[in-house]
Enzyme design. Structure first.
Site, PDB file in Angstrom:
ATOM      1  CB  SER A 102      -5.461  95.162  14.170  1.00  0.00           C
ATOM      2  OG  SER A 102      -6.586  95.855  15.123  1.00  0.00           O
ATOM      3  CG  ASP A 120      -7.728  99.507  16.286  1.00  0.00           C
ATOM      4  OD1 ASP A 120      -8.566 100.300  15.760  1.00  0.00           O
ATOM      5  OD2 ASP A 120      -7.513  98.337  16.303  1.00  0.00           O
ATOM      6  CG  ASP A 137      -8.336  97.629  11.962  1.00  0.00           C
ATOM      7  OD1 ASP A 137      -7.927  97.812  13.474  1.00  0.00           O
ATOM      8  OD2 ASP A 137      -9.083  96.331  11.765  1.00  0.00           O
ATOM      9  CG  ASP A 156     -10.664  96.227  15.057  1.00  0.00           C
ATOM     10  OD1 ASP A 156      -9.906  96.832  15.534  1.00  0.00           O
ATOM     11  OD2 ASP A 156     -10.358  95.026  14.999  1.00  0.00           O
TER      12      ASP A 156
END
Length: 467
Positions: free
Chosen positions: A94, A235, A237, A239
């Site tokens: 992440s 960020d 990834d 999410d």
């Protein structure tokens, strides 16, 4: 060793997480009966392919089938799991630094694994699980078409609306997994994407993948000349999403969540589940729109949605993160881009701050700080000592909540949350007040006391990050 933290597994490579552990993880998850088909996405980190294929080997050794989507945002793991009734897997750390990596898992309904499921994995991974016999070994396929399906379905869900002229949106993909998705969403909805950091690069050369205020606050000055309606920053990834106004700067995450809550409650009344570190703007908007706010553990709001039932919850959220139950029960930063792009084009306002003003979304002074403590093993004692001091440091609190860290609320409308990071050796301080003067007074007292405690215990504050 404990594997799971606030949200999935995030560990340093190779000291804590390597290919051998990823193989064992694949064998374990594949053997526990969550499903036979695994849909695996990964971010752009230098170790993500290695861990993806090691995990795939473990799943195959359990007899399972792995469908490797490749570089794609984490939300696509959840989307794939629900659409094809399999298990979604994202290989990512992440927003952590580039030497970290990890795993997030999603069940057949698209829910991120709960603490119960994580505990089951941790309990079994250290046992000697045996691979299936040679004639029962699973297979691996490459499945890139799911990215196209996700983009088409999301555009259909948000819907396009006629706008007034072409609007520019700056989109910063953090050199991460959203590089080929978020810009396409903006363009498909009628916007003009100006892309930065959209070349995949696991070294994250321009900025840390965590979209904090202190990392992004210069963007307003950098891009004001192109007059964007909003500046979006993911960020690694995708999410998460941070939003910057080209004039007013970084937009407080609570205001963005409050906007999403308002829109969700206009369609359907129900419960809004948010993390413990959210503030007054959400409370006021949800109450005004006839909904009910419930606070829950940071990183685990999906668990509460699952307990209550998605039909009873219109939205769940944390700073940077959004779950729209009408779209799916997973955190989705791409969805945020789509909703905000569509709203800005449809409403015809010039920029994001004007949209929030038009929707009557309140704004209160706030601050979020993270203190990296050295040595890390004294963090627990420092935290406990600070909590004791906090019970009287700012006066007598009206309410103390301890579901995730310690949140102290005061009669004048201010509040403070002290918590330990679940993924890094940090103590985090969150605060909000009705005036800037009050907020500054609170933060000076808290930081002074924290440093005093750290010094007494023979440690030091290595770094402070903001936002």
């Amino acid at each position: 060793m404990k594997l799971f933290g606030t949200a999935g597994i995030r560990l340093q490579y190779p000291m804590e997480l390597d290919g051998a552990l990823a193989y064992k993880l694949g064998l374990t998850v594949g053997s526990l009966g969550y499903g036979r088909d695994f849909f695996v996405v990964h971010d752009t980190r230098t170790t993500s392919q290695l861990l993806t294929y090691a995990f795939t080997a473990g799943v195959m050794a359990s007899g399972g089938i792995t469908r490797i989507v490749g570089v794609a945002p984490t939300p696509l793991a959840a989307y794939s799991a629900r659409k094809y009734k399999g298990v979604g897997v994202s290989v990512t750390a992440s927003h952590n630094p580039p030497d970290y990596n990890g795993f997030k898992f999603y069940d057949k309904e698209g829910y991120e694994f709960t603490r119960k499921e994580e505990s089951e994995i941790e309990k079994n991974i250290w046992r000697e699980l045996k691979p299936v016999d040679w004639h029962l070994v699973g297979k691996a396929y490459h499945e890139r078409t799911v990215v196209e399906e996700y983009v088409e379905d999301l555009i259909s869900f948000v819907g396009s609306s006629p706008g007034r002229g072409v609007k520019t949106f700056v989109i910063d993909c953090a050199n991460g997994a959203s590089y080929n998705v978020s810009p396409r969403i903006i363009r498909s909805l009628g916007g003009r994407p100006l892309t930065i950091n959209c070349n995949p690069d696991g070294f994250f050369p321009f900025r840390t993948p965590e979209p904090r205020k202190d990392v992004l606050e210069e963007y307003a000055n950098m891009f004001r000349g192109v007059s964007p309606s909003a500046i979006f920053a993911h960020d690694g990834d995708a999410d998460r999403l941070a939003v910057i106004d080209p004039v007013d700067g970084f937009v407080k995450q609570d205001r963005i969540l409050a906007f999403f809550a308002k829109k969700a409650l206009e369609d359907k009344k129900g419960r809004v589940i948010v993390s413990i570190d959210t503030g007054r703007a959400l409370d006021e908007v949800v109450e005004r729109e006839g909904g009910v706010v419930e606070r829950y553990v940071l990183g685990k709001t999906h668990e509460r949605v699952k307990e209550v039932g998605a039909s009873q919850v219109v939205m769940a959220g944390e700073p940077w993160k959004l779950i729209y139950t009408s779209w799916g029960p997973w955190v989705d930063g791409i969805l945020q881009v789509a909703i905000l792009t569509s709203a800005l084009i449809r409403e015809g306002v010039t920029r994001i701050s004007k949209l929030l003003e038009k929707e009557n979304i309140p704004d209160y002074p706030w601050d979020r700080r993270s203190y990296i403590i050295s040595p890390p093993d004294i963090r627990e004692n420092i935290y406990n000592s600070l909590i004791e001091e906090m019970k009287s440091l700012l006066g007598d609190p009206e309410n103390i909540t301890t579901i995730d860290g310690t949140r102290l609320e005061y009669a004048d409308g201010s509040w403070v949350l002290i918590r330990k990071s679940g993924t890094e050796p940090k103590i985090r301080v969150y605060a909000e007040a009705l005036s800037k003067e009050k907020l500054e007074e609170m933060l000076i007292k808290i930081e002074k006391k924290l440093v005093e405690i750290v010094n007494k215990m023979g440690g030091r504050v290595v770094e402070i990050t903001y936002g």
